[in-house]
Design a protein around this motif. Sequence first.
Motif, PDB file in Angstrom:
ATOM      1  N   THR A 181     -16.271  37.142  42.477  1.00 45.64           N
ATOM      2  CA  THR A 181     -16.652  36.234  41.397  1.00 45.64           C
ATOM      3  C   THR A 181     -16.291  36.883  40.069  1.00 45.64           C
ATOM      4  O   THR A 181     -16.752  37.983  39.757  1.00 45.64           O
ATOM      5  N   ALA A 182     -15.432  36.188  39.309  1.00 45.68           N
ATOM      6  CA  ALA A 182     -14.931  36.750  38.052  1.00 45.68           C
ATOM      7  C   ALA A 182     -15.568  36.030  36.875  1.00 45.68           C
ATOM      8  O   ALA A 182     -15.609  34.801  36.822  1.00 45.68           O
ATOM      9  N   SER A 183     -16.068  36.804  35.931  1.00 39.06           N
ATOM     10  CA  SER A 183     -16.620  36.258  34.697  1.00 39.06           C
ATOM     11  C   SER A 183     -16.720  37.398  33.704  1.00 39.06           C
ATOM     12  O   SER A 183     -16.687  38.569  34.078  1.00 39.06           O
ATOM     13  N   SER A 184     -16.829  37.050  32.435  1.00 40.47           N
ATOM     14  CA  SER A 184     -16.932  38.068  31.399  1.00 40.47           C
ATOM     15  C   SER A 184     -15.775  39.058  31.544  1.00 40.47           C
ATOM     16  O   SER A 184     -14.617  38.654  31.650  1.00 40.47           O
ATOM     17  N   ASP A 185     -16.063  40.340  31.587  1.00 37.40           N
ATOM     18  CA  ASP A 185     -14.998  41.342  31.654  1.00 37.40           C
ATOM     19  C   ASP A 185     -14.977  42.073  32.989  1.00 37.40           C
ATOM     20  O   ASP A 185     -14.557  43.219  33.085  1.00 37.40           O
ATOM     21  N   TYR A 186     -15.425  41.415  34.051  1.00 40.49           N
ATOM     22  CA  TYR A 186     -15.405  42.059  35.359  1.00 40.49           C
ATOM     23  C   TYR A 186     -15.387  41.008  36.465  1.00 40.49           C
ATOM     24  O   TYR A 186     -15.665  39.825  36.247  1.00 40.49           O
ATOM     25  N   ALA A 187     -15.050  41.470  37.670  1.00 35.24           N
ATOM     26  CA  ALA A 187     -15.151  40.656  38.888  1.00 35.24           C
ATOM     27  C   ALA A 187     -16.023  41.438  39.860  1.00 35.24           C
ATOM     28  O   ALA A 187     -15.935  42.667  39.935  1.00 35.24           O
ATOM     29  N   ARG A 188     -16.856  40.718  40.626  1.00 33.66           N
ATOM     30  CA  ARG A 188     -17.798  41.418  41.497  1.00 33.66           C
ATOM     31  C   ARG A 188     -18.004  40.652  42.789  1.00 33.66           C
ATOM     32  O   ARG A 188     -17.978  39.429  42.818  1.00 33.66           O
ATOM     33  N   LEU A 189     -18.216  41.413  43.857  1.00 31.01           N
ATOM     34  CA  LEU A 189     -18.563  40.841  45.152  1.00 31.01           C
ATOM     35  C   LEU A 189     -19.578  41.764  45.807  1.00 31.01           C
ATOM     36  O   LEU A 189     -19.375  42.975  45.885  1.00 31.01           O
ATOM     37  N   CYS A 190     -20.681  41.185  46.269  1.00 35.44           N
ATOM     38  CA  CYS A 190     -21.734  41.973  46.907  1.00 35.44           C
ATOM     39  C   CYS A 190     -21.814  41.638  48.398  1.00 35.44           C
ATOM     40  O   CYS A 190     -20.955  40.952  48.935  1.00 35.44           O
ATOM     41  N   SER A 191     -22.850  42.135  49.041  1.00 35.03           N
ATOM     42  CA  SER A 191     -23.071  41.955  50.484  1.00 35.03           C
ATOM     43  C   SER A 191     -21.965  42.615  51.304  1.00 35.03           C
ATOM     44  O   SER A 191     -21.566  42.116  52.357  1.00 35.03           O
ATOM     45  N   LEU A 192     -21.448  43.737  50.823  1.00 29.88           N
ATOM     46  CA  LEU A 192     -20.425  44.488  51.547  1.00 29.88           C
ATOM     47  C   LEU A 192     -21.073  45.674  52.253  1.00 29.88           C
ATOM     48  O   LEU A 192     -21.828  46.435  51.653  1.00 29.88           O
ATOM     49  N   ARG A 193     -20.764  45.831  53.541  1.00 29.16           N
ATOM     50  CA  ARG A 193     -21.289  46.960  54.301  1.00 29.16           C
ATOM     51  C   ARG A 193     -20.435  48.199  54.056  1.00 29.16           C
ATOM     52  O   ARG A 193     -19.331  48.111  53.531  1.00 29.16           O
ATOM     53  N   SER A 194     -20.945  49.330  54.442  1.00 33.60           N
ATOM     54  CA  SER A 194     -20.158  50.556  54.336  1.00 33.60           C
ATOM     55  C   SER A 194     -18.891  50.409  55.167  1.00 33.60           C
ATOM     56  O   SER A 194     -18.918  49.912  56.294  1.00 33.60           O
ATOM     57  N   GLY A 195     -17.765  50.820  54.599  1.00 31.29           N
ATOM     58  CA  GLY A 195     -16.494  50.690  55.301  1.00 31.29           C
ATOM     59  C   GLY A 195     -15.331  50.739  54.326  1.00 31.29           C
ATOM     60  O   GLY A 195     -15.491  51.014  53.134  1.00 31.29           O
ATOM     61  N   SER A 196     -14.122  50.458  54.845  1.00 29.05           N
ATOM     62  CA  SER A 196     -12.898  50.492  54.046  1.00 29.05           C
ATOM     63  C   SER A 196     -12.480  49.079  53.673  1.00 29.05           C
ATOM     64  O   SER A 196     -12.580  48.151  54.493  1.00 29.05           O
ATOM     65  N   TYR A 197     -11.965  48.926  52.451  1.00 29.52           N
ATOM     66  CA  TYR A 197     -11.608  47.611  51.940  1.00 29.52           C
ATOM     67  C   TYR A 197     -10.290  47.681  51.169  1.00 29.52           C
ATOM     68  O   TYR A 197      -9.923  48.732  50.629  1.00 29.52           O
ATOM     69  N   ASP A 198      -9.591  46.515  51.127  1.00 32.12           N
ATOM     70  CA  ASP A 198      -8.369  46.362  50.339  1.00 32.12           C
ATOM     71  C   ASP A 198      -8.560  45.212  49.366  1.00 32.12           C
ATOM     72  O   ASP A 198      -8.934  44.102  49.762  1.00 32.12           O
ATOM     73  N   LEU A 199      -8.291  45.474  48.100  1.00 31.29           N
ATOM     74  CA  LEU A 199      -8.451  44.476  47.040  1.00 31.29           C
ATOM     75  C   LEU A 199      -7.075  44.072  46.526  1.00 31.29           C
ATOM     76  O   LEU A 199      -6.279  44.924  46.122  1.00 31.29           O
ATOM     77  N   LEU A 200      -6.780  42.756  46.568  1.00 31.25           N
ATOM     78  CA  LEU A 200      -5.535  42.210  46.038  1.00 31.25           C
ATOM     79  C   LEU A 200      -5.850  41.470  44.744  1.00 31.25           C
ATOM     80  O   LEU A 200      -6.693  40.571  44.719  1.00 31.25           O
ATOM     81  N   ILE A 201      -5.145  41.847  43.675  1.00 32.87           N
ATOM     82  CA  ILE A 201      -5.336  41.227  42.365  1.00 32.87           C
ATOM     83  C   ILE A 201      -4.098  40.401  42.055  1.00 32.87           C
ATOM     84  O   ILE A 201      -2.977  40.921  42.063  1.00 32.87           O
ATOM     85  N   SER A 202      -4.270  39.106  41.799  1.00 30.28           N
ATOM     86  CA  SER A 202      -3.145  38.203  41.548  1.00 30.28           C
ATOM     87  C   SER A 202      -3.299  37.544  40.190  1.00 30.28           C
ATOM     88  O   SER A 202      -4.396  37.130  39.806  1.00 30.28           O
ATOM     89  N   SER A 203      -2.180  37.420  39.479  1.00 34.47           N
ATOM     90  CA  SER A 203      -2.189  36.778  38.166  1.00 34.47           C
ATOM     91  C   SER A 203      -2.269  35.267  38.316  1.00 34.47           C
ATOM     92  O   SER A 203      -1.794  34.690  39.300  1.00 34.47           O
ATOM     93  N   VAL A 204      -2.858  34.601  37.329  1.00 34.05           N
ATOM     94  CA  VAL A 204      -2.777  33.148  37.278  1.00 34.05           C
ATOM     95  C   VAL A 204      -1.330  32.762  37.000  1.00 34.05           C
ATOM     96  O   VAL A 204      -0.542  33.556  36.471  1.00 34.05           O
ATOM     97  N   LYS A 205      -0.966  31.537  37.370  1.00 32.89           N
ATOM     98  CA  LYS A 205       0.405  31.065  37.206  1.00 32.89           C
ATOM     99  C   LYS A 205       0.532  30.209  35.951  1.00 32.89           C
ATOM    100  O   LYS A 205      -0.412  29.554  35.521  1.00 32.89           O
ATOM    101  N   ALA A 206       1.721  30.209  35.412  1.00 34.26           N
ATOM    102  CA  ALA A 206       2.076  29.320  34.306  1.00 34.26           C
ATOM    103  C   ALA A 206       3.547  28.989  34.463  1.00 34.26           C
ATOM    104  O   ALA A 206       4.394  29.886  34.482  1.00 34.26           O
ATOM    105  N   GLY A 207       3.839  27.703  34.621  1.00 35.97           N
ATOM    106  CA  GLY A 207       5.221  27.306  34.838  1.00 35.97           C
ATOM    107  C   GLY A 207       5.788  27.851  36.120  1.00 35.97           C
ATOM    108  O   GLY A 207       6.986  28.130  36.218  1.00 35.97           O
ATOM    109  N   GLY A 208       4.932  28.000  37.140  1.00 39.66           N
ATOM    110  CA  GLY A 208       5.381  28.510  38.423  1.00 39.66           C
ATOM    111  C   GLY A 208       5.575  30.009  38.458  1.00 39.66           C
ATOM    112  O   GLY A 208       6.013  30.551  39.470  1.00 39.66           O
ATOM    113  N   LYS A 209       5.260  30.698  37.382  1.00 40.15           N
ATOM    114  CA  LYS A 209       5.448  32.141  37.316  1.00 40.15           C
ATOM    115  C   LYS A 209       4.118  32.815  37.015  1.00 40.15           C
ATOM    116  O   LYS A 209       3.198  32.200  36.481  1.00 40.15           O
ATOM    117  N   ASP A 210       4.059  34.097  37.380  1.00 38.72           N
ATOM    118  CA  ASP A 210       2.879  34.863  37.004  1.00 38.72           C
ATOM    119  C   ASP A 210       2.765  34.903  35.487  1.00 38.72           C
ATOM    120  O   ASP A 210       3.723  35.241  34.784  1.00 38.72           O
TER     121      ASP A 210
END
Length: 448
Positions: free
Chosen positions: A228-257
């Motif tokens: 969940t993104a708002s203000s100057d951060y994004a956050r997700l809770c309810s994560l158990r101990s373990g390994s994770y991969d985060l993918l960050i994608s730009s919004v599009k404009a005119g079909g481009k990042d």
Amino acid sequence: FKENYAEIKFDVNGKAEPNCEYNAKSCPKPDTFKYYVNAYGKIVEEKPQTYQTTYCITTKITGSGSVLPSNTYCGLTNGTYTLTAVPSPDWSSNWENNEKSITINGKDEETSVTFTEAPKACIKLNVNCANNPNICGSYSISNGAFSQNENEYTACNLKPGSYTVNVTPKSNYTSNWTTQTVTLNGLDQILNVTLSEKTYCAKLNVDCPAGSANLCGSYVINGNKEMTASSDYARLCSLRSGSYDLLISSVKAGGKDKYKVKPENISFTITNSDWEGNASFEKLVKNCKEDGYFEAGGKKFSCPFKPTPLTKAECEAEKDRLGIKNCYTNSDYFAGAVKQCGGISGLPTRQDTANIAKLIYPGISNFGTVGKDDYSWSASRIDDIVDKEFLSILYTNTDYLDMSIIVREDTLYDIPHYYCGRYFYLTNTFWSCSMKRSEGRYTICLIK
């Protein structure tokens, strides 16, 4: 008669001596004699030995216990007697306050007492845990022991009383309760406990040129958990101990990042604590609403605008400076557009209009950059293929498109009151020429 036999004394010579009963030494010649008679007239010389009649109280015992003074209480004369029931441990009697009064009146008496064992019961503990209950925690009961059957723990044959049930979660689990006191009185009791693996939060601090983090991009963990993104951060809770991969994608404009993000991927591990990271965005696609221009084919163009027309006199006064060949009318929108673009050289080329068309209509490739500059169409009618994401760069309302990009005056037929350009609508686009006095359409300028 006070006894069974009554004493009768005889003095055979009245008051004359010796007035004594027989005694070998002191009264060898007695004149007084005793006899005994019973209620039926029987007379005997010797006083018979008499016995008082006694009775018994017999108590029949059912169950485990005893009776005091005895369950066979004998040697009793007429009267009232109190018996006491003594139950064995965890048993009770049916006598009130464990006592009973019995009255004897010339005969034996019988009574009974029933001892009943105190009812025993079970305590059942249902464990709700995603894993095996033994992985989630341990479970105990005071004055008893649990036996396990899958997710159910049972302690039975428990006497009436209070019992304490304890739930001890493992280090990486939490429980909705840890201790409960249960009072048994012969009825089974059921408890439910829920153990959950401890969860944590992942927080990504976001540097977004547009302000709020959600305006720059999306943030997805392990391919399906969106932060969940708002203000100057994004956050997700309810994560158990373990390994994770985060993918960050730009919004599009005119079909481009619209932005370039650093980093695009973050691999991180949660170990019994929250995780925090950082990402920043750099703007790539220019937006009319934010930057005052947009880009196509490597060039910059102004935001769409409606030209302010020039009068014929105004056009004549500036046509040489602006590069206009003919001034035609007092409402010359072509001349107004040329002036706002800083001259003929500030107008887009036909190739520029084709490049812009490819962004608006990404499903079409040929937009007629060569051939006659007349009224012939260079593209077929287009339905529902408009890239509204690109339109959002140009317009606030993406359901509206009425633009005529002015390229030049009509040189094919050299008609002084016509200009040529590409027309854009939501349903089609084409190359054509119109009268310079045509109004109401948007156009753009080349930014050098």
